[in-house]
Design an enzyme around this catalytic site. Structure first.
Site, mmCIF file in Angstrom:
data_model
loop_
_atom_site.group_PDB
_atom_site.id
_atom_site.type_symbol
_atom_site.label_atom_id
_atom_site.label_comp_id
_atom_site.label_asym_id
_atom_site.label_seq_id
_atom_site.Cartn_x
_atom_site.Cartn_y
_atom_site.Cartn_z
ATOM 1 C CG ASN B 73 43.096 73.908 37.462
ATOM 2 O OD1 ASN B 73 44.039 74.479 37.985
ATOM 3 N ND2 ASN B 73 42.790 72.644 37.682
ATOM 4 C CG ASN B 132 45.452 65.243 30.063
ATOM 5 O OD1 ASN B 132 45.084 65.939 29.117
ATOM 6 N ND2 ASN B 132 45.616 65.714 31.277
ATOM 7 C CB CYS B 135 46.045 69.663 30.075
ATOM 8 S SG CYS B 135 45.137 69.019 31.483
ATOM 9 C CG ASN B 200 41.192 68.472 29.124
ATOM 10 O OD1 ASN B 200 41.217 69.407 29.909
ATOM 11 N ND2 ASN B 200 41.992 67.417 29.226
ATOM 12 C CB THR B 201 39.859 72.903 30.630
ATOM 13 O OG1 THR B 201 41.231 72.608 30.422
ATOM 14 C CG2 THR B 201 39.371 72.231 31.900
ATOM 15 C CB CYS B 347 8.729 92.747 34.353
ATOM 16 S SG CYS B 347 8.998 91.500 33.074
ATOM 17 C CB CYS B 378 6.075 87.244 16.124
ATOM 18 S SG CYS B 378 7.024 86.089 17.146
ATOM 19 C CB CYS B 381 13.871 85.321 17.615
ATOM 20 S SG CYS B 381 13.513 86.538 18.892
ATOM 21 C CB CYS B 384 9.612 87.812 24.121
ATOM 22 S SG CYS B 384 8.796 86.569 23.090
#
Lengths: 452, 415
Positions: B73, B132, B135, B200-201, B347, B378, B381, B384
């Site tokens: 935004n 604020n 922003c 905030n963003t 798969c 193994c 992690c 898988c």
């Protein structure tokens, strides 16, 4: 007979195309498996997860390239492959949901290519030589396309006036419009293949001439004629061979084909379904399929059977015609009822008995025979290639016949009832690869020589 | 039935779900409609000066067929006159006295301006103010917004301007566009903040149109950096939230913001320290109606776990987030993948992921569909199990070697 492309619109495709949204949604259902099982279900080994991933990301042209790289007749196969029994049967999502609609997705990509132009195909290692292909059906076109992509000079000799073989002449338009098959012929032509139509190679001398002029010959002549049935009345007007009837719907105005209200189809394979549903669309009100065995032995795919039933086709099991009756043309068919003498009723080899005093007569205006095609070993015998049980014998991996540099592919090799376009395409491609392997060794270009 | 009502820094709210300051809290119409749908509170879109804007304003990233995984935004603060905003705020508070109504503010860094403006907001009857300082676009080029939140001294000074002028709770909204959220958080508290809200963003450029080569969003062919939010930012918010909650220098309630779309998201924020959450992108995407699923789901969750109040969740998981140095090293503890052959669908996504992206420890026996983990190789992690499309098919089984080993217990190697 000329082609009747207008029949495409009169017999519109039964399966609608997926919308772009449907295609994206369906493509996103694909897990993009590694070493995917679906690929092993495809005789031409299309990289299915890759092309579906490309559809999911909006790359339709690239998806078409992936398909056509492996299968130059991808547009036909997207429509007529028995995907439920091939790639989709192997889809892992059968286990947790339902199979991804691979065939319909392939059609989305190929429709895009038909509309927006075919993508340039990946380069293959080039070779040098001249190859003659006898027959412009799926197997012949596949072999020709692959060799042309490798730079070979390829010429196809076809007895009919257009290419595509069964795809053009033998598949009902509501499954595959003729324009799809002709698009594929054009695609092969653009790859550099030269077509000679109306050229039947049926004399030994013709064949010997080809042998002299070309480095390799690919025999792709398809199946033989539909055999005589051997019952009284089969030559009466009103008796059709199913493939002839389909060919008429592709080459004549539909209004020229009058079947009458009562149509009887003999045989219960996939071709019988085509014939019966075709008769419905040509205006017959009452269409029955007669089969001398029961439902369990029916060779048609399940979805074909359902399609026929949805069209209102009546199945009469355990019914065998013994005579076609009529004064000057077909009026009725005389039948008997049958039963299995011994063994499994679903086994098509189990012997049958006629039930005594079971004769009855069905009125009919048209009888359509869909009882299979003969093996086609004629050319093999003519040229002296080894045959076995009426079929040309080829090397399993190279498709070479017993005659050096003469190869055979497609339905002329197929066991009875197992012919598939996609297998023909795979045959053609593999034979082409074998030819390339042979010729690249024997026909290495001279240093500094340019070819292409 | 659990009690969803909360008290946040002295502000009462019927539930812990507030709408964040943004395009969806710009008018009386919107905020009243949201309260009617069931939102507990709202932070009015930032009032301030100047009243200007651009068009277009929003850009988004889609993923896997879903739209707006992330939203950007470049819209500025309220583009409506201050007087109109204050009149509507007063009207909403009069009509909805039981809902929490907080006013987001942004003004130039002048003490007298803040003093006057805070007074005017106080006069509306609003329950609190949110400063604020977050922003990242537009106002930051004029010394406001995230430029304040990025400098702890500014944060403290301006918080003090506001806090000294009012008896209302002052919430400071922090920017994530910093390397460490704790110093500005501590400064806000020193300046008098009664609570902190975050995040905030995040500064972002959304993308480029591959046909026109124009940036997205596109303002007559030009673009700018803008604030990124939506489901994609949630992990960043959770990190910053938990680091503030665990900071001994911060003893004020926290309001969690960042990618919250479901009650599950909200519950995670609460477990890591949020007493109240604010929602923006999800309600912009689907409308205010999503509050029904959020309150219903949170209520059922609390009830099923035998908890009576939202406060029982707050911070419960935060102590489990600490320094890497305090984690048990895999010499003493690890997990090991196990593939269930009964549910594996074949798969092979785990196979290629492990082979190309991890530790090459999944084999494919020729006689079976399911791959097999070579357990001794193994490292645990998780990759898988993360790529496996079948829920529960790949388990990560713990292997405890019976002693504790952490990095803290090791000498650092000589430089």
């Amino acid at each position: 007979m000329s082609l009747a492309l207008t029949n495409d619109t009169k017999l519109p495709e039964v399966v609608p195309p997926l919308t772009r949204r449907e295609a994206t949604d369906e493509a996103l259902r694909c897990y993009y498996c590694y070493d995917a099982p679906c690929i092993t279900g495809c005789p031409t080994r299309i990289d299915i997860p890759r092309f579906i991933h490309q559809i999911a990301t909006g790359d339709l042209s690239q998806a078409a390239r992936t398909i056509m790289d492996a299968n130059i007749l991808g547009a036909t196969c997207a429509r007529i492959c028995p995907t439920e029994a091939l790639c989709e049967a192997q889809c892992v999502r059968v286990q947790d949901s339902r199979a991804v609609s691979i065939g319909r997705l392939q059609r989305v990509a190929m429709d895009h290519a038909m509309e927006h132009g075919t993508p340039a195909l990946p380069q293959l290692e080039e070779g040098r030589g001249r190859v003659a292909v006898i027959g412009a059906g799926p197997a012949g076109m596949s072999a020709a396309a692959h060799l042309a992509r490798r730079g070979y000079a390829v010429e196809i000799f076809e007895q009919k006036e257009e290419g595509g073989g069964l795809d053009t002449y033998g598949i009902v338009s509501y499954r595959e419009p003729m324009r799809v098959s002709l698009f594929e012929v054009e695609t092969v032509r653009k790859l550099g293949v030269k077509f000679h139509f109306g050229r039947k190679i049926d004399a030994l001398q013709d064949f010997r001439t080809l042998q002299e002029q070309y480095d390799a010959i690919v025999v792709a002549i398809g199946m033989g004629k539909v055999p005589k049935w051997g019952i009284p009345g089969e030559d009466l007007p009103g008796v059709y061979d199913a493939l002839d009837l389909v060919e008429q719907t592709k080459t004549r105005p539909l209004s020229d084909i009058t079947l009458g209200p009562h149509v009887i189809v003999v045989g219960a394979g996939n071709t019988a379904v085509d014939a019966a549903t075709c008769a419905k669309r040509l205006g017959a009100s009452d269409v029955s399929i007669l089969y001398r065995r029961g439902e369990a032995a029916m060779p048609a795919y399940r979805y074909e059977y359902e399609f026929a039933k949805q069209d209102g086709v009546i199945y009469r099991w355990w019914t065998m015609p013994i005579a076609i009756e009529g004064a000057s043309r077909v009026e009725a068919v005389r039948c008997v009822k049958t039963q299995v003498r011994t063994g499994d009723p679903s086994d098509r080899q189990s012997p049958l008995d006629i039930i005594p005093e079971s004769e009855f007569v069905l009125p009919a205006d048209t009888i359509i025979l869909a009882i299979g095609q003969e093996k086609n070993a004629g050319i093999g015998q003519m040229i002296g290639a080894a045959t076995h049980r009426g079929r040309v014998v080829v090397n399993e991996s190279t498709y070479e016949t017993s005659i050096k540099n003469v190869y055979a592919v497609g339905d002329c090799l197929a066991p009875f009832g197992e012919a598939m376009v996609v297998q023909a395409v795979a045959d053609g491609k593999m034979a082409a690869q074998a030819i390339h392997e042979r010729l690249r060794k024997t026909m290495a270009p001279q240093k500094g020589e340019k070819h292409g | 039935m659990a009690d969803l009502s909360v008290d946040f820094a002295g502000i009462h709210s019927p539930n812990p779900f507030w709408l964040a300051s943004g395009p969806l809290t710009n008018t009386q119409y919107q905020v009243m409609k949201a309260f009617d749908e069931g939102w507990g509170g709202a932070v009015w879109k930032t009032v301030g000066e100047p009243v200007i804007n651009v068009s277009s304003r929003l850009g988004a990233i889609d993923y896997g067929g879903r739209r707006m995984m992330g939203l950007n935004n470049i819209e500025l603060i309220s583009d409506r006159p201050l007087d109109d905003n204050l009149r509507e705020i007063a009207e909403v508070k009069r009509l909805y006295p039981g809902n929490a109504l907080v006013v987001s503010m942004m003004f130039e860094s002048v003490a007298s301006v803040w003093r006057d403006m805070v007074k005017r907001v106080e006069d509306t009857g609003a329950d609190g103010i949110e400063l604020n300082f977050g922003c990242p676009h537009g106002m930051s080029e004029r010394g406001m917004g995230s430029i304040v939140g990025q400098v702890p001294e500014y944060t403290e000074t301006i918080t003090r301007y506001a806090a000294q002028a009012t008896s209302l709770p002052v919430i400071v909204k922090l920017t994530p566009n910093v390397t460490d959220i704790r110093p500005p958080g501590r400064s806000a508290v020193s300046g008098g903040a009664g609570a902190l809200s975050l995040i905030n963003t995040i500064n972002s450029v959304m993308g480029v149109d591959l046909n026109t080569w124009r940036p997205l969003p596109d303002v007559d062919g030009q673009g700018s950096h803008g604030g990124y939010c939506g489901p994609a930012v949630k992990p960043i918010a959770l990190h910053m939230l938990s680091s503030l909650y665990n900071d001994p220098g911060i003893r004020v309630p926290l309001c969690g913001i960042g990618g919250i779309e479901t009650w599950r998201d909200a519950a995670e924020f609460m477990l890591l320290g949020a007493s109240v959450v604010q929602v923006c992108t999800a309600a912009m995407h689907y409308g205010f109606r999503i509050i029904h699923e959020m309150t219903e789901g949170l209520n059922d969750y609390l009830t099923e776990r035998g908890l009576s109040r939202v406060a029982d969740l707050v911070g419960q998981a935060a102590p489990r987030i600490g320094g890497w140095k305090d984690l048990r090293l895999s010499t003493s503890f690890q997990v090991v993948a196990h593939i269930d052959p009964a549910t594996c669908i074949g798969c092979n996504l785990c196979v290629v992921a492990c082979d190309d992206g991890a530790h090459q420890c999944i084999d494919r026996p020729s006689h079976q569909k399911a791959p097999v983990v070579r357990e001794e190789d193994c490292v645990g992690c998780n990759l898988c199990s993360l790529v496996c499309p079948v829920p529960g098919c790949i388990a990560m089984n713990p292997v405890d070697k019976g002693y504790i080993d952490t990095w803290s217990g090791h000498e650092l190697p000589a430089q």
